[in-house]
Design a protein around this motif. Structure first.
Motif, PDB file in Angstrom:
ATOM      1  N   GLU A  99     -23.579 -70.993  19.951  1.00  0.00           N
ATOM      2  CA  GLU A  99     -22.757 -70.225  19.017  1.00  0.00           C
ATOM      3  C   GLU A  99     -22.644 -70.887  17.645  1.00  0.00           C
ATOM      4  O   GLU A  99     -22.097 -70.289  16.715  1.00  0.00           O
ATOM      5  CB  GLU A  99     -21.346 -70.060  19.585  1.00  0.00           C
ATOM      6  N   LEU A 100     -23.156 -72.118  17.511  1.00  0.00           N
ATOM      7  CA  LEU A 100     -22.936 -72.874  16.277  1.00  0.00           C
ATOM      8  C   LEU A 100     -23.565 -72.216  15.054  1.00  0.00           C
ATOM      9  O   LEU A 100     -22.880 -71.985  14.055  1.00  0.00           O
ATOM     10  CB  LEU A 100     -23.445 -74.316  16.415  1.00  0.00           C
ATOM     11  N   ALA A 134     -27.343 -79.187  16.825  1.00  0.00           N
ATOM     12  CA  ALA A 134     -26.446 -79.214  15.664  1.00  0.00           C
ATOM     13  C   ALA A 134     -27.222 -79.517  14.381  1.00  0.00           C
ATOM     14  O   ALA A 134     -26.992 -78.883  13.346  1.00  0.00           O
ATOM     15  CB  ALA A 134     -25.338 -80.241  15.875  1.00  0.00           C
ATOM     16  N   SER A 135     -28.153 -80.455  14.442  1.00  0.00           N
ATOM     17  CA  SER A 135     -28.972 -80.783  13.271  1.00  0.00           C
ATOM     18  C   SER A 135     -29.814 -79.590  12.844  1.00  0.00           C
ATOM     19  O   SER A 135     -29.934 -79.294  11.655  1.00  0.00           O
ATOM     20  CB  SER A 135     -29.897 -81.971  13.578  1.00  0.00           C
ATOM     21  N   THR A 136     -30.388 -78.892  13.815  1.00  0.00           N
ATOM     22  CA  THR A 136     -31.203 -77.715  13.517  1.00  0.00           C
ATOM     23  C   THR A 136     -30.365 -76.609  12.877  1.00  0.00           C
ATOM     24  O   THR A 136     -30.782 -75.981  11.900  1.00  0.00           O
ATOM     25  CB  THR A 136     -31.879 -77.196  14.808  1.00  0.00           C
ATOM     26  N   ALA A 137     -29.165 -76.383  13.407  1.00  0.00           N
ATOM     27  CA  ALA A 137     -28.276 -75.360  12.847  1.00  0.00           C
ATOM     28  C   ALA A 137     -27.855 -75.721  11.425  1.00  0.00           C
ATOM     29  O   ALA A 137     -27.799 -74.849  10.546  1.00  0.00           O
ATOM     30  CB  ALA A 137     -27.056 -75.176  13.737  1.00  0.00           C
ATOM     31  N   CYS A 138     -27.581 -76.994  11.188  1.00  0.00           N
ATOM     32  CA  CYS A 138     -27.203 -77.433   9.836  1.00  0.00           C
ATOM     33  C   CYS A 138     -28.361 -77.258   8.862  1.00  0.00           C
ATOM     34  O   CYS A 138     -28.164 -76.832   7.723  1.00  0.00           O
ATOM     35  CB  CYS A 138     -26.730 -78.881   9.861  1.00  0.00           C
ATOM     36  N   TYR A 142     -13.536 -75.650   5.140  1.00  0.00           N
ATOM     37  CA  TYR A 142     -13.645 -74.821   6.337  1.00  0.00           C
ATOM     38  C   TYR A 142     -14.086 -75.714   7.490  1.00  0.00           C
ATOM     39  O   TYR A 142     -14.634 -76.796   7.272  1.00  0.00           O
ATOM     40  CB  TYR A 142     -14.665 -73.692   6.116  1.00  0.00           C
ATOM     41  N   GLY A 143     -13.847 -75.267   8.716  1.00  0.00           N
ATOM     42  CA  GLY A 143     -14.219 -76.091   9.856  1.00  0.00           C
ATOM     43  C   GLY A 143     -14.635 -75.299  11.069  1.00  0.00           C
ATOM     44  O   GLY A 143     -14.176 -74.173  11.279  1.00  0.00           O
ATOM     45  N   ILE A 144     -15.512 -75.910  11.857  1.00  0.00           N
ATOM     46  CA  ILE A 144     -15.916 -75.363  13.145  1.00  0.00           C
ATOM     47  C   ILE A 144     -15.674 -76.439  14.185  1.00  0.00           C
ATOM     48  O   ILE A 144     -16.168 -77.566  14.055  1.00  0.00           O
ATOM     49  CB  ILE A 144     -17.393 -74.937  13.153  1.00  0.00           C
ATOM     50  N   GLY A 145     -14.902 -76.085  15.207  1.00  0.00           N
ATOM     51  CA  GLY A 145     -14.661 -76.983  16.320  1.00  0.00           C
ATOM     52  C   GLY A 145     -15.605 -76.624  17.462  1.00  0.00           C
ATOM     53  O   GLY A 145     -15.729 -75.454  17.811  1.00  0.00           O
ATOM     54  N   ILE A 146     -16.263 -77.606  18.008  1.00  0.00           N
ATOM     55  CA  ILE A 146     -17.167 -77.377  19.133  1.00  0.00           C
ATOM     56  C   ILE A 146     -16.385 -77.679  20.403  1.00  0.00           C
ATOM     57  O   ILE A 146     -16.081 -78.829  20.690  1.00  0.00           O
ATOM     58  CB  ILE A 146     -18.421 -78.263  19.031  1.00  0.00           C
ATOM     59  N   PRO A 199      -5.816 -74.471   9.562  1.00  0.00           N
ATOM     60  CA  PRO A 199      -5.405 -73.160  10.073  1.00  0.00           C
ATOM     61  C   PRO A 199      -5.851 -72.041   9.127  1.00  0.00           C
ATOM     62  O   PRO A 199      -5.681 -72.141   7.920  1.00  0.00           O
ATOM     63  CB  PRO A 199      -3.881 -73.262  10.158  1.00  0.00           C
ATOM     64  N   GLY A 200      -6.458 -71.021   9.690  1.00  0.00           N
ATOM     65  CA  GLY A 200      -6.931 -69.900   8.891  1.00  0.00           C
ATOM     66  C   GLY A 200      -8.321 -70.087   8.306  1.00  0.00           C
ATOM     67  O   GLY A 200      -8.954 -69.122   7.911  1.00  0.00           O
ATOM     68  N   ASN A 201      -8.795 -71.321   8.212  1.00  0.00           N
ATOM     69  CA  ASN A 201     -10.123 -71.591   7.653  1.00  0.00           C
ATOM     70  C   ASN A 201     -11.049 -72.237   8.673  1.00  0.00           C
ATOM     71  O   ASN A 201     -11.973 -72.948   8.299  1.00  0.00           O
ATOM     72  CB  ASN A 201     -10.028 -72.506   6.424  1.00  0.00           C
ATOM     73  N   SER A 202     -10.769 -72.022   9.936  1.00  0.00           N
ATOM     74  CA  SER A 202     -11.600 -72.656  10.954  1.00  0.00           C
ATOM     75  C   SER A 202     -11.721 -71.763  12.173  1.00  0.00           C
ATOM     76  O   SER A 202     -10.954 -70.813  12.344  1.00  0.00           O
ATOM     77  CB  SER A 202     -11.001 -74.009  11.350  1.00  0.00           C
ATOM     78  N   LEU A 203     -12.683 -72.087  12.990  1.00  0.00           N
ATOM     79  CA  LEU A 203     -12.847 -71.395  14.259  1.00  0.00           C
ATOM     80  C   LEU A 203     -13.416 -72.353  15.281  1.00  0.00           C
ATOM     81  O   LEU A 203     -13.905 -73.425  14.940  1.00  0.00           O
ATOM     82  CB  LEU A 203     -13.722 -70.141  14.102  1.00  0.00           C
ATOM     83  N   VAL A 204     -13.310 -71.960  16.538  1.00  0.00           N
ATOM     84  CA  VAL A 204     -13.780 -72.800  17.639  1.00  0.00           C
ATOM     85  C   VAL A 204     -14.852 -72.044  18.397  1.00  0.00           C
ATOM     86  O   VAL A 204     -14.714 -70.846  18.654  1.00  0.00           O
ATOM     87  CB  VAL A 204     -12.614 -73.168  18.589  1.00  0.00           C
ATOM     88  N   ILE A 205     -15.922 -72.751  18.729  1.00  0.00           N
ATOM     89  CA  ILE A 205     -16.981 -72.162  19.540  1.00  0.00           C
ATOM     90  C   ILE A 205     -16.960 -72.818  20.913  1.00  0.00           C
ATOM     91  O   ILE A 205     -16.500 -73.949  21.063  1.00  0.00           O
ATOM     92  CB  ILE A 205     -18.364 -72.316  18.876  1.00  0.00           C
TER      93      ILE A 205
END
Length: 185
Positions: free
Chosen positions: A168-169, A32-36, A143-147, A157-163
């Motif tokens: 996939e992050l 996660a740190s690397t992706a950020c 915006y948000g990403i749920g792991i 709602p509408g501004n987020s997705l789940v991996i």
């Protein structure tokens, strides 16, 4: 040297990545740190004023609790590779959002984006919803990403997705931010 006179519009955007570093993220903090870091570097290369913060922050031994946030890259600071984050504590999303908004409000950029990366529910859902309402009123795009967890979908709602996996992050972050950047381009 100059062929014509004209006005050119810039990106004029500040973006802040909020990374959940709660205890439940312990197995995936390195990735996660690397992706950020990769996302922050790419945004900075495009002229975006980038910030990166982990929440909760570090353990405060004198108070025997966790600080709400730990800034890793401050706005205006050059993106650096020292974004090693350890995990522990809860998920103080509301406090982190209020801190981030307070940090970003004085920035000169007219557009302000916040990207939340989390793997579960905030410590207080009601307070997180109130912070998101405050963000919308102040003109922030969140915006948000749920792991693995779909909790972010109900908050954004509408501004987020789940991996479904950490692999996939990074692609999800780039996809979500690309859509956000192109939305007003």
């Amino acid at each position: 040297m100059f062929r014509q006179r004209g006005e050119r519009h810039g990106i004029n955007t500040a973006a802040h990545i909020l990374l959940d570093s709660s205890g439940s993220m312990s197995g995936c903090m390195t990735l996660a740190s690397t992706a950020c870091h990769a996302t922050a570097s790419a945004l900075a290369a495009c002229g975006v004023n980038v910030g990166l913060t982990a929440f909760p922050g570090h353990y405060l031994t004198a108070q025997a609790n966790w600080a709400s946030v730990s800034p890793l890259i401050r706005h205006g600071q050059r993106v650096h590779p020292k974004v090693n984050v350890t995990s522990g504590g809860g998920t103080p999303l509301a406090e982190s959002l209020w801190w981030t908004m307070q940090t970003m409000l004085p920035l000169p950029e007219s557009r302000k984006l916040i990207l939340i990366i989390t793997d579960g529910d905030p410590d207080s859902g009601v307070q997180a919803e109130e912070a998101l309402v405050g963000a919308a009123r102040a003109g922030f795009e969140v915006y948000g990403i749920g792991i693995i967890s779909a909790a972010i979908l109900s908050l954004l709602p509408g501004n987020s997705l789940v991996i479904s996996s950490m692999g996939e992050l990074a692609p999800a972050m780039f996809t979500l931010l690309q859509k956000a950047m192109l939305r007003r381009a």
